[in-house]
Design a protein around this motif. Structure first.
Motif, mmCIF file in Angstrom:
data_model
loop_
_atom_site.group_PDB
_atom_site.id
_atom_site.type_symbol
_atom_site.label_atom_id
_atom_site.label_comp_id
_atom_site.label_asym_id
_atom_site.label_seq_id
_atom_site.Cartn_x
_atom_site.Cartn_y
_atom_site.Cartn_z
ATOM 1 N N LEU A 145 0.918 -1.247 -0.007
ATOM 2 C CA LEU A 145 -0.095 -0.068 0.091
ATOM 3 C C LEU A 145 1.046 1.203 0.117
ATOM 4 C CD1 LEU A 145 -2.528 -1.047 2.630
ATOM 5 C CD2 LEU A 145 -2.801 -1.103 0.176
ATOM 6 N N PRO A 146 0.224 2.221 -0.625
ATOM 7 C CA PRO A 146 1.078 3.439 -0.612
ATOM 8 C C PRO A 146 1.493 4.180 1.031
ATOM 9 C CG PRO A 146 -1.181 3.810 -1.303
ATOM 10 C CD PRO A 146 -0.823 2.697 -1.061
ATOM 11 N N HIS A 147 2.383 4.956 1.044
ATOM 12 C CA HIS A 147 2.880 5.560 2.122
ATOM 13 C C HIS A 147 3.340 4.317 3.208
ATOM 14 C CE1 HIS A 147 1.244 8.910 0.835
ATOM 15 N NE2 HIS A 147 -0.017 8.433 0.644
ATOM 16 N N VAL A 148 3.649 3.142 2.972
ATOM 17 C CA VAL A 148 4.079 2.318 3.950
ATOM 18 C C VAL A 148 5.524 1.617 3.441
ATOM 19 C CG1 VAL A 148 3.634 -0.270 4.676
ATOM 20 C CG2 VAL A 148 1.868 1.523 4.617
ATOM 21 N N ASP A 149 6.678 1.678 4.012
ATOM 22 C CA ASP A 149 7.920 1.207 3.588
ATOM 23 C C ASP A 149 8.201 -0.255 3.847
ATOM 24 O OD1 ASP A 149 10.468 1.020 3.038
ATOM 25 O OD2 ASP A 149 11.145 2.422 4.909
ATOM 26 N N ASN A 150 7.536 -0.850 2.685
ATOM 27 C CA ASN A 150 7.922 -2.255 2.723
ATOM 28 C C ASN A 150 9.307 -2.656 2.493
ATOM 29 O OD1 ASN A 150 6.408 -4.629 3.370
ATOM 30 N ND2 ASN A 150 6.251 -5.198 1.092
ATOM 31 N N PHE A 151 10.134 -1.983 2.167
ATOM 32 C CA PHE A 151 11.689 -2.347 2.198
ATOM 33 C C PHE A 151 12.194 -2.570 3.343
ATOM 34 C CE2 PHE A 151 11.192 -0.534 -2.225
ATOM 35 C CZ PHE A 151 11.520 -1.330 -2.951
ATOM 36 N N ALA A 152 11.590 -1.675 4.275
ATOM 37 C CA ALA A 152 12.198 -1.846 5.754
ATOM 38 C C ALA A 152 11.593 -3.093 6.218
ATOM 39 C CB ALA A 152 11.522 -0.606 6.628
ATOM 40 N N HIS A 153 10.476 -3.381 5.935
ATOM 41 C CA HIS A 153 9.776 -4.864 6.308
ATOM 42 C C HIS A 153 10.540 -6.023 5.787
ATOM 43 C CE1 HIS A 153 5.442 -2.554 6.452
ATOM 44 N NE2 HIS A 153 6.463 -2.182 7.593
ATOM 45 N N ILE A 154 10.951 -5.954 4.402
ATOM 46 C CA ILE A 154 11.722 -7.023 3.908
ATOM 47 C C ILE A 154 13.154 -7.162 4.468
ATOM 48 C CG2 ILE A 154 12.598 -7.810 1.759
ATOM 49 C CD1 ILE A 154 10.220 -6.490 0.543
ATOM 50 N N GLY A 155 13.737 -5.996 4.525
ATOM 51 C CA GLY A 155 15.179 -6.087 5.040
ATOM 52 C C GLY A 155 15.152 -6.567 6.691
ATOM 53 N N GLY A 156 14.112 -6.068 7.391
ATOM 54 C CA GLY A 156 14.241 -6.622 8.783
ATOM 55 C C GLY A 156 14.033 -8.055 8.748
ATOM 56 N N PHE A 157 12.754 -8.519 7.727
ATOM 57 C CA PHE A 157 12.502 -9.990 7.690
ATOM 58 C C PHE A 157 13.662 -10.791 7.408
ATOM 59 C CE2 PHE A 157 11.138 -13.777 5.378
ATOM 60 C CZ PHE A 157 10.260 -14.218 6.385
ATOM 61 N N LEU A 158 14.426 -10.509 6.377
ATOM 62 C CA LEU A 158 15.435 -11.250 5.978
ATOM 63 C C LEU A 158 16.733 -11.371 6.968
ATOM 64 C CD1 LEU A 158 15.676 -10.036 2.261
ATOM 65 C CD2 LEU A 158 14.873 -12.217 2.867
ATOM 66 N N SER A 159 16.871 -10.231 7.650
ATOM 67 C CA SER A 159 17.858 -10.236 8.666
ATOM 68 C C SER A 159 17.412 -10.987 9.934
ATOM 69 C CB SER A 159 17.954 -8.812 9.234
ATOM 70 O OG SER A 159 18.511 -7.853 8.279
ATOM 71 N N GLY A 160 16.224 -11.162 10.227
ATOM 72 C CA GLY A 160 15.771 -11.743 11.378
ATOM 73 C C GLY A 160 15.773 -13.179 11.018
ATOM 74 N N PHE A 161 15.138 -13.507 9.675
ATOM 75 C CA PHE A 161 15.409 -14.894 9.331
ATOM 76 C C PHE A 161 16.907 -15.455 9.367
ATOM 77 C CE2 PHE A 161 15.529 -18.071 5.629
ATOM 78 C CZ PHE A 161 14.428 -18.930 6.100
ATOM 79 N N LEU A 162 17.881 -14.776 8.894
ATOM 80 C CA LEU A 162 19.088 -15.480 8.903
ATOM 81 C C LEU A 162 19.748 -15.478 10.419
ATOM 82 C CD1 LEU A 162 20.677 -13.361 5.905
ATOM 83 C CD2 LEU A 162 19.788 -16.160 6.038
#
Length: 325
Positions: A225-242
């Motif tokens: 959705l607009p105005h939501v920073d999904n790149f921060a979500h994805i970066g955090g998710f990948l970091s936490g996953f590893l």
């Protein structure tokens, strides 16, 4: 027979009480270990709320030239909110957030304010934003911290938040970003990798995996959705996953319960071979990923130049909204 006996004791099917008998939950086995007291997550919640209060105090809507006195909830004085046309989340102005450390590409790269990669995760755009993140943090984080302790969960939270900021800065240049969402998605990612690396000690494995994947997919889908920073979500998710493969690995069931099992069914190896492989792979990917990401960021490279379709991960244009701003 020995393997069958071990499996029956894992599931508590022989009628006897074992300290690691399976519980009626798709997540964890109940153990006799004393759960850690959760204080890191409450501390993070307290810190986020305190920072928001300070932000509103500094914002001081009644004296803000941009509002002309049109503040929401004026009875709160300098803690009143910006007009809804400026901030529909009941919060401060973007200039106040930027002043206090919001993530902004130009300031990080050209003005050498790399500290914004850390400060942005403690700021929130408004009361709605803050409450949504804090309720999610308590719901996700308390149980994890009780199981794995404040050091490991606190480390995952902080590094994931930083990772979310790095990926966000690589792809978003024309707006500011704030919030603990990257750190929260890091905890979700860690939950998934913890399930995978500790697969053998779970009951109802398929149900647990399906439930967790659905939760993750829904939350990531909201990010388009607009105005939501999904790149921060994805970066955090990948970091936490590893990071989950590194910090949340559990010993085998047979090794944990070795004192209560007969010699013929005891497991001598603390971890399985695949757990060691996942641990090493995750460490390498973390080091390489963060090194490459930081080098690209501070060299001023635009992630969109290397991935022409990646902008759709954060916003998908429709007839109802545009993704230009």
């Amino acid at each position: 027979m020995a393997n069958e006996d071990l499996e029956s004791r894992r599931a508590g099917k022989d009628g006897r009480n074992y300290p690691y008998a399976a519980a009626n939950t798709p997540y964890y086995y109940e153990t006799t270990e004393r759960k850690s007291t959760s204080w890191a997550i409450p501390s993070f919640v307290t810190a986020n709320i305190a920072v928001f209060i300070v932000t509103m105090y500094i914002n001081n809507c009644p004296n803000n030239r941009q509002t002309n006195g049109e503040c929401v909830a004026r009875f709160l004085g300098r803690f009143s909110f910006q007009p809804l046309r400026q901030n529909p989340l009941f919060g401060p102005s973007s200039s106040s957030l930027e002043k206090l450390g919001a993530l902004e590409w130009n300031k990080v790269v050209h003005e050498h304010q790399g500290w914004r990669l850390i400060t942005a995760m403690w700021l929130h755009a408004g009361v709605i934003h803050l409450l949504a993140n804090m309720f999610s943090l308590v719901f996700i984080g308390i149980r994890l911290e009780q199981q794995f302790g404040f050091v490991r969960i606190g480390t995952i939270y902080l590094i994931s938040g930083f990772g979310g900021s790095v990926l966000s800065s690589l792809f978003i240049r024309n707006s500011i970003s704030v919030g603990a969402s990257g750190a929260l998605f890091g905890l979700l990612g860690a939950m998934l990798s913890e399930l995978l690396t500790n697969w053998t000690i779970y009951s109802n494995k398929a149900a647990a995996l399906l439930t967790l994947v659905i939760i993750i997919v829904i939350n990531l889908a909201v990010g388009i959705l607009p105005h939501v920073d999904n790149f921060a979500h994805i970066g955090g998710f990948l970091s936490g996953f590893l990071l989950g493969f590194v910090f949340l690995v559990r010993p085998q069931f047979g090794w944990m319960d070795r004192h209560n099992l007969p010699p013929e069914v005891r497991v001598k190896s603390k971890y399985k071979a695949y757990q060691y492989i996942l641990w090493l792979t995750a460490v390498v990917l973390l080091i390489v990923g963060y090194a490459v990401g930081l080098v690209m960021l501070f060299r001023g490279e635009n992630g969109n130049d290397h991935c022409h379709w990646c902008h759709y991960l954060s916003c998908v244009p429709t007839s109802s909204w545009s993704c230009r701003n």
